[in-house]
Design a protein around this motif. Structure first.
Motif, mmCIF file in Angstrom:
data_model
loop_
_atom_site.group_PDB
_atom_site.id
_atom_site.type_symbol
_atom_site.label_atom_id
_atom_site.label_comp_id
_atom_site.label_asym_id
_atom_site.label_seq_id
_atom_site.Cartn_x
_atom_site.Cartn_y
_atom_site.Cartn_z
ATOM 1 N N GLY A 1 0.831 -1.201 0.000
ATOM 2 C CA GLY A 1 0.000 0.000 0.000
ATOM 3 C C GLY A 1 0.868 1.254 0.000
ATOM 4 O O GLY A 1 0.640 2.196 -0.764
ATOM 5 N N TYR B 1 -3.686 3.389 8.697
ATOM 6 C CA TYR B 1 -3.829 2.079 9.340
ATOM 7 C C TYR B 1 -4.722 2.241 10.579
ATOM 8 O O TYR B 1 -5.653 1.474 10.806
ATOM 9 N N GLY C 1 -8.392 2.936 9.662
ATOM 10 C CA GLY C 1 -9.077 1.699 9.307
ATOM 11 C C GLY C 1 -9.421 0.876 10.533
ATOM 12 O O GLY C 1 -10.552 0.402 10.688
ATOM 13 N N PRO D 1 -15.006 -2.575 3.580
ATOM 14 C CA PRO D 1 -14.929 -1.549 2.529
ATOM 15 C C PRO D 1 -15.072 -0.135 3.082
ATOM 16 O O PRO D 1 -14.399 0.793 2.602
ATOM 17 N N GLY E 1 -11.778 1.077 4.225
ATOM 18 C CA GLY E 1 -10.945 1.474 3.095
ATOM 19 C C GLY E 1 -11.339 2.837 2.570
ATOM 20 O O GLY E 1 -10.497 3.706 2.329
ATOM 21 N N ALA F 1 -9.199 6.274 2.662
ATOM 22 C CA ALA F 1 -8.882 6.961 1.409
ATOM 23 C C ALA F 1 -9.301 8.428 1.499
ATOM 24 O O ALA F 1 -8.594 9.335 1.043
ATOM 25 N N LEU G 1 -6.344 -10.187 0.670
ATOM 26 C CA LEU G 1 -6.298 -8.718 0.704
ATOM 27 C C LEU G 1 -4.970 -8.208 0.140
ATOM 28 O O LEU G 1 -4.937 -7.267 -0.656
ATOM 29 N N THR H 1 -4.273 -6.001 -3.245
ATOM 30 C CA THR H 1 -3.453 -4.784 -3.265
ATOM 31 C C THR H 1 -2.431 -4.853 -4.393
ATOM 32 O O THR H 1 -2.264 -3.904 -5.171
ATOM 33 N N GLY I 1 -6.154 4.026 1.273
ATOM 34 C CA GLY I 1 -7.271 3.081 1.280
ATOM 35 C C GLY I 1 -6.811 1.675 1.622
ATOM 36 O O GLY I 1 -7.417 1.002 2.456
ATOM 37 N N PHE I 2 -5.717 1.250 1.023
ATOM 38 C CA PHE I 2 -5.208 -0.087 1.339
ATOM 39 C C PHE I 2 -4.726 -0.158 2.774
ATOM 40 O O PHE I 2 -4.888 -1.183 3.450
ATOM 41 N N GLY J 1 -6.087 1.432 5.169
ATOM 42 C CA GLY J 1 -7.317 1.319 5.950
ATOM 43 C C GLY J 1 -7.840 -0.109 5.972
ATOM 44 O O GLY J 1 -8.278 -0.609 7.017
ATOM 45 N N LEU J 2 -7.789 -0.782 4.811
ATOM 46 C CA LEU J 2 -8.221 -2.182 4.765
ATOM 47 C C LEU J 2 -7.371 -3.023 5.711
ATOM 48 O O LEU J 2 -7.893 -3.842 6.481
#
Lengths: 305, 470
Positions: free
Chosen positions: B158, B177, B180, B200, B203, B207, B297, B301, B347-348, B350-351
């Motif tokens: 990410g 991080y 999320g 989602p 994420g 983002a 996941l 990514t 966003g990644f 956050g996931l």
């Protein structure tokens, strides 16, 4: 009014400590254009060195005079920390000179992590506290039952800072070392062509920065009486903020920035909330970098294409 | 290192022993290094301070330790000195003979063989580890370690979008991080939303924060950008600590709902995962599921990053990394390009954060400190910025390696029973960062594959590209 005067004194004391650390950042950035992330941790190491020497001198060698002990501690801490600064530059930064730009920064982060954990492993994770060293205060004036006091500690800190900054100022402006340093700052290649040993000058810059950090470390130890292995990061970031605020690369700017940051922090704690005092420092850092990256006394960076 | 005098290459055919000055030189250098070590250790290693019963600090001298350290430094410096001198004389001999250094195809080879191998191991890892550990329950530690490493692989990938592709140095990645993780923790504990809805959302929210924090820093580059993002990361952490009404402060949020198998909980009983598939109930099902969840996941990514690199926006990122001014003159909208990089990377993050929260069942601000950002950034830089495979290897080395220190039981036999190798985890981590930078400043896999080529794809050396100025 009384609270204001008291906070002004406290803020100036704190600010002189930040200013001393900030000089290390600003000199290194000026000469090799690198943010020395590990400088805050060098400061922390120096506070530990000062503490150990202080214990050694007072309990083992039995020096009764606190003033003499503090003076010796200051000198010894400066010497030892200067050696740390020299070694770190030699091992972690010099091999990376001329490498791509991120490399010294990553290396410096590695050094910062190393130093904090080296101290943790060798001295233990608990904070070390000594009984208050100098406790006398002078009551300046008293009104409505609120006494505005200036402690001996604060006098020592401010006067030592002032004396050493003067000495440092003399070194930078009046000696051949200072001239070489300013020359390297302006144009390293040209300075080398004119016979200046650039590597040596950069080494000495780190040594000087570390020695001033050691002064700050000794003063920090004297002021709070407590040191811990995590004490490097936050003062380091605040001192960096001070360097940026004053204009990075500018030596008077670093001291000015340090005083401003110290004042802002103490006033913020006194009038708003003590929990968010670090948020205030970080916010100043972000705001200054975004809106006036050249700081108060710095020169604007001209981008050549 | 110190400057080492060059020695003239010996003429071929003479079989003389190494010239004495070399040994002498190495000895002198080593003695110097040991002396410096002695100086460095004088107060801080020589005396240990301990709080006595009466709250008095006591000094304990440790002369043996200092002597050992100086001896170690002496030996290390001696070996390094001899090694460097040998390398130099070899190079000189080669130059004298007119032979150029052998072209290394190794890096290329490593990538073409390593990627399928790595992927294969990653997919079959729970199987392998349970076979080696004798049963699924015995493999719990190893699968947990795998999850930890894959979390860092995902975070590294990410951040690679921001740092490796767009060349924007971000030292506050851990903030996303945290966003999320807290998104899932708060939504699930207050509104009872399930993990699959929150994932989602985490994420998207991260983002959004990426854009929010990206806006003010659009004009900044290089070190300044790094410092401001560091400040943002710290501000978010301090707010998480101090906003007690929302986040429960430093105590953190506990009892976060566990992950479910798309709605089927991992529990004993009629409606549990085991009963539904006719399996014997085992607590390990959830762990294995979490392992595959983070693997998927992470692979998503990677896939998204690889596709984006070929899209116009990805090419704009790489162009931006190389030269921002040229980019602007060619009409690339640098603002949007930077913001997309920030937001997609965030966003990644956050996931991964939501995954962290569901795996731990507990989040607290202490999990999101600056050290975490430094670890993620070092994974990206040590892997070789922009190289997806390098990042994966670096994550294994940097996260898995220190973890192996827990198993060095034999060190207890050498250094005494109270010696805990785990204490040295971060010490070695910091040292490794410095050594890796000195040894390979461009990371493990430093060559780059051009994303577009005219006739043939030629990998070019990383030192030829400019990156890192953004």
């Amino acid at each position: 009014m009384e609270v204001f005067a008291q906070q002004l004194i406290n803020g100036l004391t704190l600010g002189s400590i930040y200013g001393l650390i900030a000089i290390g950042y600003t000199m290194v950035f000026g000469i090799i254009g690198m943010v020395n992330f590990a400088h805050g941790d060098v400061f922390m190491v120096s506070a530990f060195i000062a503490m150990i020497f202080f214990l050694l001198l007072t309990t083992w060698l039995g020096i009764a005079s606190i003033a003499l002990a503090l003076l010796l501690v200051l000198v010894l801490a400066m010497l030892m920390t200067a050696l740390w600064g020299w070694t770190l530059e030699r091992l972690a930064y010099r091999p990376l000179r001329g490498s791509f730009r991120l490399a010294p920064m990553i290396s410096a982060i590695g050094v910062a992590i190393f130093l904090a954990n080296f101290v943790q492993v060798s001295q233990g994770a608990r904070n070390k506290a000594v009984p208050p060293i100098v406790t006398d205060v002078i009551v300046l004036f008293e009104r409505n039952g609120y006494a505005v006091a200036l402690s001996y500690k604060q006098i020592i800190i401010m006067s030592v800072t002032a004396v050493l900054l003067t000495a440092f100022w003399f070194v930078v402006t009046r000696t051949s070392l200072g001239r070489a340093q300013r020359a390297c700052e302006q144009d390293r290649k040209m300075a080398a062509l004119l016979g200046i040993d650039v590597d040596r000058t950069i080494s000495l810059t780190f040594v000087l920065g570390a020695a001033l950090a050691a002064v700050a470390g000794t003063m920090f130890f004297l002021y709070y009486g407590v040191v811990g292995f995590t004490d490097g990061f936050i003062p380091g970031v605040k001192a960096f903020t001070a360097a940026v605020l004053g204009g990075i690369g500018s030596l008077p700017g670093a001291v000015l920035g340090g005083l401003i940051i110290g004042l802002v922090e103490t006033f913020w704690s006194a009038y708003f909330s003590i929990e968010y005092k670090d948020v205030a420092a970080f916010s100043i850092l972000a705001i200054v970098l975004i809106f006036m990256p050249s700081g108060i006394l710095g020169r604007p960076e001209v981008e050549k294409v | 290192m110190t400057s080492i005098p060059t020695f003239p290459a010996r003429p071929a055919g003479t079989n003389q022993p190494a010239p004495p000055p070399l040994l002498l030189h190495a000895l002198r250098e080593s003695a110097l290094a040991a002396l410096v070590m002695l100086g460095l250790s004088i107060p801080i290693l020589l005396f240990r301070t301990d709080q006595s019963a009466g709250q008095q600090l006591m000094l304990t001298p440790r002369i043996g330790l200092v002597a050992t350290m100086c001896a170690i430094i002496f030996a290390v410096r001696f070996v390094v000195c001899l090694y460097v001198a040998r390398r130099q004389s070899q190079r000189a001999a080669r130059q004298a003979a007119g032979v150029s250094a052998p072209q290394s195809k190794l890096a290329h080879y490593v990538v073409s063989v390593g990627v399928p191998l790595f992927l294969g191991i990653a997919v079959t890892y729970p199987l392998i580890s349970s076979m080696l550990a004798g049963g699924l329950n015995g493999a719990r530690y190893w699968i947990d370690l795998g999850i930890l490493i894959l979390t860092y692989v995902m975070l590294g990938w990410g951040l690679n979008i921001v740092v490796g592709l767009a060349g924007l140095l971000d030292l506050g990645y851990v903030a996303f991080y945290a966003v999320g993780a807290y998104t899932y923790a708060l939504l699930s504990t207050t509104y009872g939303l399930s993990f699959w809805i929150c994932l989602p959302l985490a994420g998207v929210l991260a983002a959004f924060w990426g854009i929010l924090l990206g806006f003010p820093v659009l004009r900044l580059r290089g070190d300044y950008l790094a410092i401001v993002t560091l400040a943002f990361g710290e501000i978010i952490r301090l707010v998480l600590i101090n906003w007690v009404e929302l986040t429960n402060g430093g105590a953190g949020i506990s009892s976060i709902p566990r992950a479910t198998f798309f709605g089927v909980p991992f529990e004993r009983g009629e409606n549990g995962f085991a009963a539904m598939f006719g399996l014997q109930f085992s607590a390990m099902h959830r762990i294995v599921f979490l392992y595959y969840l983070i693997l998927v996941l992470a692979l998503i990514t990677n896939a998204v990053t690889m596709r984006l690199r070929r899209l116009p926006v990805g090419r704009a990122w790489e162009a931006l990394r190389e030269d921002e001014i040229a980019c602007r003159s060619l009409g690339i909208n640098t603002r949007n390009t930077k913001l997309t990089a920030f937001s997609i990377g965030a966003g990644f993050g956050g996931l991964a954060g939501a995954f962290f929260a569901v795996r731990q069942g507990f989040v607290s601000p202490e999990s999101f400190n600056f050290l975490e950002s430094a670890i993620i950034l070092s994974v990206v830089v040590l892997g070789g910025m922009g190289s997806q495979f390098g990042v994966a290897i670096a994550a294994v080395v940097m996260v898995g390696g220190p973890e192996m220190l827990r198993h060095l039981a034999f060190t207890k036999a050498i250094f005494g029973p109270e010696f805990d190798p785990n204490e040295y985890r971060l010490l070695i981590f910091g040292l490794a960062m410095v050594v890796m930078m000195v040894w390979r400043p461009r990371g493990l896999i430093s060559h780059r594959n051009p994303s577009i080529a005219l006739k043939e794809r030629k990998a070019i050396s990383g030192s030829l590209v400019k990156e890192g100025h953004g």
